[in-house]
Design a protein around this motif. Structure first.
Motif, short mmCIF file in Angstrom:
data_model
loop_
_atom_site.label_atom_id
_atom_site.label_comp_id
_atom_site.label_asym_id
_atom_site.label_seq_id
_atom_site.Cartn_x
_atom_site.Cartn_y
_atom_site.Cartn_z
N UNK A 170 131.57 12.12 12.64
CA UNK A 170 133.01 11.94 12.73
C UNK A 170 133.18 12.37 13.91
N UNK A 171 132.90 13.67 14.47
CA UNK A 171 133.26 14.42 15.60
C UNK A 171 132.99 13.44 16.93
N UNK A 172 131.41 12.74 16.62
CA UNK A 172 130.93 12.04 17.97
C UNK A 172 131.98 10.82 17.71
N UNK A 173 132.33 10.17 16.94
CA UNK A 173 132.95 9.07 16.85
C UNK A 173 134.33 9.20 17.65
N UNK A 174 134.99 10.47 17.27
CA UNK A 174 136.44 10.57 17.86
C UNK A 174 136.24 10.88 19.36
N UNK A 175 135.17 11.68 19.88
CA UNK A 175 134.81 11.64 21.24
C UNK A 175 134.64 10.52 21.74
N UNK A 176 133.97 9.75 21.13
CA UNK A 176 133.65 8.32 21.91
C UNK A 176 134.97 7.34 21.94
#
Ligand SMILES: [Fe+2]
Ligand SMILES: [Fe+2]
Length: 320
Positions: A170-176
């Motif tokens: 989830x965090x990586x998709x937000x960052x992306x």
């Protein structure tokens, strides 16, 4: 695994001594083991609040599923919101091992007597909020939850292992999402920065009050439910965010943020706790809306629960 006999057989003080021994040796407490009432109550409160947060936390993001900018973004967001439902279910199941029913926990939430994380009482105003929530809110959740994988209460720790894997996605998709916006038009960059400005401080408040105002924290650390204090975790979170913010090209809305070489940590500007207290007191921007939606969803889902119960009864009859 060592187990503790019931206090009926050995007396409460002996059971307590064995419980203390298990905690001291970093062994885990299983549902069948004797445990002090206060330990059980603390866990029920923490785990049910955590489960409620996952469930209520679906709402701010569900708000954008129909308006996601592409089919791919829609599919990712739907998967993420479904993950949060799953987290709620693992945690309700884990809390049930402590002797509370899921119905009782749901009743407390619906009645407004149970708490959930105040972060979910803020509105999601733009698509960039999906990025800021993933990056900051799920990021704070990871910092909080990775140490919970080693929680002394085994079912909670086991639930957290899987949850943390999903949270890091989830965090990586937000960052992306934020990275894509930051590489876009000036308006898109502005939208990303505005979302970070709004979510940054509430995400720091997710770690709870400062250590000196968190009297139960020391006891939870003694029981090895918690492994680090609120301020330690907040500090760790900011340390993780600063290089990521640089990579994104966004600024963090704290003019006093600076590296303290002596402490080898970031100095954080003052947090406006009065705002958090307002939200906790039920006067946040979306408290009433979140609760109303949850109640409606519970009522709308009554037929599903009835049908499932009828089906289970039929199968039990057929098996008898
Ligand atoms: Fe989650
Ligand atoms: Fe998440």
């Amino acid at each position: 695994m060592t187990t503790i006999d019931t206090p009926v057989e050995h007396g409460e003080s002996e059971a307590q001594a064995r419980f203390d021994e298990l905690i001291a040796s970093d062994a885990r407490i299983e549902p069948r083991d004797w445990m002090p009432d206060a330990y059980r109550r603390t866990l029920v409160r923490q785990m049910s609040q955590h489960a409620h947060s996952e469930i209520i936390g679906m709402q701010p993001e569900a708000n954008w599923i129909t308006r996601a900018p592409s089919l791919k973004r829609k599919a990712i967001l739907m998967a993420k919101v479904q993950d949060e439902a799953g987290h709620g279910l693992y945690l309700y199941s884990a809390a049930q091992t402590l002797g509370i029913t899921r119905d009782a926990m749901t009743e407390q939430l619906i009645a407004g007597t149970a708490k959930y994380s105040s972060i979910f009482n803020y509105p999601t105003l733009s698509w960039a909020d999906m990025g800021a929530i993933g990056w900051l809110v799920d990021g704070a959740a990871i910092c909080n939850q990775v140490p919970l994988c080693r929680c002394s209460y085994a079912p909670y720790g086991r639930a957290m292992v899987r949850i943390c894997k999903e949270e890091s996605f989830h965090q990586r998709q937000g960052f992306e999402i934020l990275l894509t916006l930051m590489r876009g038009t000036p308006e898109q960059r502005q939208m990303a920065q505005d979302a970070v400005d709004r979510w940054y401080w509430p995400s720091l408040m997710m770690f709870g009050p400062p250590d000196e105002e968190s009297p139960n924290s020391a006891r939870s650390m003694g029981w090895k439910i918690k492994r680090f204090s609120n301020d330690e975790l907040r500090q760790r979170f900011v340390g993780m965010l600063v290089p990521q913010a640089e990579a994104l090209g966004v600024s963090l809305p704290d003019p006093q943020l600076r590296w303290d070489g002596e402490r080898q940590a970031y100095e954080i500007g003052p947090i406006d706790w009065s705002e958090l207290h307002e939200v906790i007191a039920g006067r946040g921007p979306c408290n009433a809306q979140r609760m109303q939606r949850r109640r409606e969803a519970h009522e709308d889902g009554a037929w599903v629960r009835e049908a499932a119960a009828a089906y289970a009864a039929k199968r039990a009859e057929a098996a008898a």
